[in-house]
Motif scaffolding. Sequence first.
Motif, PDB file in Angstrom:
ATOM      1  N   LEU A  65       2.747  11.053  -0.769  1.00 26.23           N
ATOM      2  CA  LEU A  65       3.853  10.671   0.093  1.00 26.23           C
ATOM      3  C   LEU A  65       3.457  10.540   1.559  1.00 26.23           C
ATOM      4  O   LEU A  65       4.008   9.699   2.281  1.00 26.23           O
ATOM      5  N   THR A  66       2.514  11.361   2.018  1.00 21.14           N
ATOM      6  CA  THR A  66       2.100  11.257   3.420  1.00 21.14           C
ATOM      7  C   THR A  66       1.443   9.914   3.696  1.00 21.14           C
ATOM      8  O   THR A  66       1.759   9.245   4.700  1.00 21.14           O
ATOM      9  N   GLN A  67       0.545   9.507   2.797  1.00 20.80           N
ATOM     10  CA  GLN A  67      -0.092   8.196   2.961  1.00 20.80           C
ATOM     11  C   GLN A  67       0.922   7.070   2.793  1.00 20.80           C
ATOM     12  O   GLN A  67       0.886   6.064   3.511  1.00 20.80           O
ATOM     13  N   ALA A  68       1.840   7.232   1.838  1.00 24.09           N
ATOM     14  CA  ALA A  68       2.880   6.226   1.628  1.00 24.09           C
ATOM     15  C   ALA A  68       3.711   6.064   2.895  1.00 24.09           C
ATOM     16  O   ALA A  68       3.983   4.937   3.327  1.00 24.09           O
ATOM     17  N   TYR A  69       4.087   7.167   3.487  1.00 24.70           N
ATOM     18  CA  TYR A  69       4.891   7.123   4.710  1.00 24.70           C
ATOM     19  C   TYR A  69       4.151   6.396   5.827  1.00 24.70           C
ATOM     20  O   TYR A  69       4.733   5.574   6.545  1.00 24.70           O
ATOM     21  N   GLN A  70       2.863   6.683   5.978  1.00 20.17           N
ATOM     22  CA  GLN A  70       2.079   6.076   7.054  1.00 20.17           C
ATOM     23  C   GLN A  70       2.055   4.555   6.929  1.00 20.17           C
ATOM     24  O   GLN A  70       2.246   3.831   7.920  1.00 20.17           O
ATOM     25  N   PHE A  71       1.832   4.048   5.718  1.00 25.13           N
ATOM     26  CA  PHE A  71       1.747   2.600   5.544  1.00 25.13           C
ATOM     27  C   PHE A  71       3.118   1.935   5.628  1.00 25.13           C
ATOM     28  O   PHE A  71       3.259   0.854   6.205  1.00 25.13           O
ATOM     29  N   ILE A  72       4.134   2.571   5.062  1.00 26.95           N
ATOM     30  CA  ILE A  72       5.478   2.001   5.130  1.00 26.95           C
ATOM     31  C   ILE A  72       5.969   1.990   6.576  1.00 26.95           C
ATOM     32  O   ILE A  72       6.614   1.034   7.023  1.00 26.95           O
ATOM     33  N   LEU A 131       0.839  -1.198   0.000  1.00 29.74           N
ATOM     34  CA  LEU A 131       0.000   0.000   0.000  1.00 29.74           C
ATOM     35  C   LEU A 131       0.874   1.248   0.000  1.00 29.74           C
ATOM     36  O   LEU A 131       0.590   2.228  -0.695  1.00 29.74           O
ATOM     37  N   GLY A 132       1.935   1.204   0.790  1.00 34.66           N
ATOM     38  CA  GLY A 132       2.872   2.320   0.800  1.00 34.66           C
ATOM     39  C   GLY A 132       3.486   2.550  -0.559  1.00 34.66           C
ATOM     40  O   GLY A 132       3.614   3.698  -1.018  1.00 34.66           O
ATOM     41  N   VAL A 133       3.862   1.468  -1.242  1.00 30.65           N
ATOM     42  CA  VAL A 133       4.438   1.582  -2.592  1.00 30.65           C
ATOM     43  C   VAL A 133       3.427   2.181  -3.552  1.00 30.65           C
ATOM     44  O   VAL A 133       3.759   3.052  -4.379  1.00 30.65           O
ATOM     45  N   LEU A 134       2.171   1.704  -3.463  1.00 26.15           N
ATOM     46  CA  LEU A 134       1.114   2.220  -4.335  1.00 26.15           C
ATOM     47  C   LEU A 134       0.976   3.735  -4.177  1.00 26.15           C
ATOM     48  O   LEU A 134       0.980   4.480  -5.170  1.00 26.15           O
ATOM     49  N   TYR A 135       0.872   4.195  -2.936  1.00 31.44           N
ATOM     50  CA  TYR A 135       0.707   5.622  -2.699  1.00 31.44           C
ATOM     51  C   TYR A 135       1.978   6.397  -3.050  1.00 31.44           C
ATOM     52  O   TYR A 135       1.909   7.536  -3.539  1.00 31.44           O
ATOM     53  N   TYR A 136       3.144   5.789  -2.853  1.00 31.03           N
ATOM     54  CA  TYR A 136       4.408   6.449  -3.200  1.00 31.03           C
ATOM     55  C   TYR A 136       4.474   6.683  -4.705  1.00 31.03           C
ATOM     56  O   TYR A 136       4.850   7.770  -5.161  1.00 31.03           O
ATOM     57  N   GLN A 137       4.113   5.663  -5.476  1.00 28.25           N
ATOM     58  CA  GLN A 137       4.139   5.786  -6.941  1.00 28.25           C
ATOM     59  C   GLN A 137       3.155   6.839  -7.433  1.00 28.25           C
ATOM     60  O   GLN A 137       3.384   7.459  -8.483  1.00 28.25           O
ATOM     61  N   GLU A 138       2.082   7.034  -6.674  1.00 27.54           N
ATOM     62  CA  GLU A 138       1.077   8.032  -7.064  1.00 27.54           C
ATOM     63  C   GLU A 138       1.409   9.417  -6.515  1.00 27.54           C
ATOM     64  O   GLU A 138       0.653  10.369  -6.744  1.00 27.54           O
ATOM     65  N   GLY A 139       2.517   9.530  -5.779  1.00 31.20           N
ATOM     66  CA  GLY A 139       2.925  10.824  -5.251  1.00 31.20           C
ATOM     67  C   GLY A 139       2.248  11.229  -3.961  1.00 31.20           C
ATOM     68  O   GLY A 139       2.448  12.347  -3.481  1.00 31.20           O
ATOM     69  N   TYR A 174      13.811  -0.574   5.564  1.00 25.76           N
ATOM     70  CA  TYR A 174      14.814   0.044   4.695  1.00 25.76           C
ATOM     71  C   TYR A 174      14.233   1.258   3.974  1.00 25.76           C
ATOM     72  O   TYR A 174      14.838   2.332   3.942  1.00 25.76           O
ATOM     73  N   HIS A 175      13.037   1.087   3.403  1.00 20.04           N
ATOM     74  CA  HIS A 175      12.423   2.202   2.668  1.00 20.04           C
ATOM     75  C   HIS A 175      11.996   3.328   3.609  1.00 20.04           C
ATOM     76  O   HIS A 175      12.046   4.511   3.235  1.00 20.04           O
ATOM     77  N   LEU A 176      11.598   2.982   4.823  1.00 18.27           N
ATOM     78  CA  LEU A 176      11.279   4.013   5.806  1.00 18.27           C
ATOM     79  C   LEU A 176      12.531   4.828   6.135  1.00 18.27           C
ATOM     80  O   LEU A 176      12.464   6.055   6.272  1.00 18.27           O
ATOM     81  N   ALA A 177      13.667   4.154   6.264  1.00 22.19           N
ATOM     82  CA  ALA A 177      14.923   4.852   6.522  1.00 22.19           C
ATOM     83  C   ALA A 177      15.222   5.856   5.410  1.00 22.19           C
ATOM     84  O   ALA A 177      15.643   6.999   5.677  1.00 22.19           O
ATOM     85  N   LEU A 178      14.993   5.460   4.152  1.00 23.21           N
ATOM     86  CA  LEU A 178      15.233   6.368   3.030  1.00 23.21           C
ATOM     87  C   LEU A 178      14.272   7.559   3.066  1.00 23.21           C
ATOM     88  O   LEU A 178      14.675   8.706   2.813  1.00 23.21           O
TER      89      LEU A 178
END
Length: 471
Positions: free
Chosen positions: A304-311, A294-302, A324-328
């Motif tokens: 980022l806040t939702q992507a961060y929450q799920f990741i 889910l985080g990847v899906l939202y990240y790809q769609e830009g 790892y991706h959260l660290a980045l």
Amino acid sequence: MLTDVEFVAHFSPELGQDYRVAKSYVTDVPTQALLQIRSLTHKLTELLALPMGITFDSPNLYDRIETLNSRRVINVRVTRAMHKLRGDGNRGAHPEKYHLTSEQLQQLSEKSIERLLSLIESLFVQVTGKSLPKYHFEAFDSLAGRDLCYRAVMESDPQAQYLVGMSLKTRALMQREQELALGDEHDGKGSELGSSSETLKKAEYWFGLASTSEMDARYEYGVAKIHGYSGEPDVIAGEEAIAQAAAAGVVNAMALLGYFYLVGGKSLAVDRDKALDYLQRAADLEQSEAMANLGVLYYQEGALTQAYQFIAKAAQAGFPHAQYHLALMLARGEGCEVDPLGSEQWMAEAAELGQIDAMFSRAQSMLNDDNAFGTDLSQAELYLREVIKYGHSVPAMIELSIALADGVLGRIDVVGSASLLKLAREHGNEHELSVISPLWDSLSQQVENVIAVTKNKAELVALKRAQELLA
């Protein structure tokens, strides 16, 4: 005096039953033992919250433990112990991703049982209001596996058949990890290669038997078909089985079906709405890969806040790729405030759990940054060797070669350095070869210069061997 099973039953009859089952799996199905312990830990949060009138907002075990800590129901030591059990369970779910051997997995399950007992001891008076009773630990039952096999074969018990399949699958995937590493070291000619394929065939057989009535087995049978455990893959049949298991509420099936709708399958077209639905349903049940996707899906769609929450949720649930991706994201401030320390801490946790990219990143920081978090040169070398072994990483080969040649690790090892450069040149792409070339020339010159002046016979032998490797 009570046995350990009776002791846990005195603490809670329901948890006592779960503990008995978990312990019975340790010797022959350790991955199932770890998952059972994680489930028990989840129930324990409910047991602790109930008398305090606490209602959890999330099914996420990490959140529940932190809620109990913030409400002072449990202290810091208990909090850490519960998080450790949570982490053990996550490793049990995918032992191959943590590069565990069969022996290490069994040792982990045994240790997790010890941790659980210690945790219950510390909570006994608080939960029961009674004094702590004496008990003795009974040895793990080596006959439990025989009983499981008897029920699978003689009684055609679907759950037993499923567990036999899981035991075989876990063993096979760990064998495959070791075979790949061995094959790389011996140019694909290791004597043990191929044993994982036979074990996977056996796993599919048992999943197939159980799949008619056991939906978890139906999911595993679908995975087996997609990956061709018995030979040629049958992706369409696999996707159908996974869809059936997802419809029956199997959380891993919902997560995988959501992923298929996210990227497309052989019989499934990309469908964002269906992907979102299945991934969200799996994420609500704390499936870490679903949260990460889910985080990847939202990240790809830009978003980022939702992507961060799920990741972040997936990272907290113990999924190393998400860590790892959260660290980045924390390092870049994507969907969050920039947090260099938080980034380093999550990178360190992902590396500790065997995430290849995180191990390489941590090793580079340890070797090249004097202010790096938790600098440990021996750990840096171990990480690089793990990345080379399991990730076949040319950059890691180059990094370790330089460190050995320059004495960064506290010793100079020109033979080791030359061996790594040779291996890197055999596997490197065009860009990597352009990096290797000047290093090769420099090391060759360094070896020749020392040969010309050294009078140490042992050193001369090593230098001659390095020269042969670089010839």
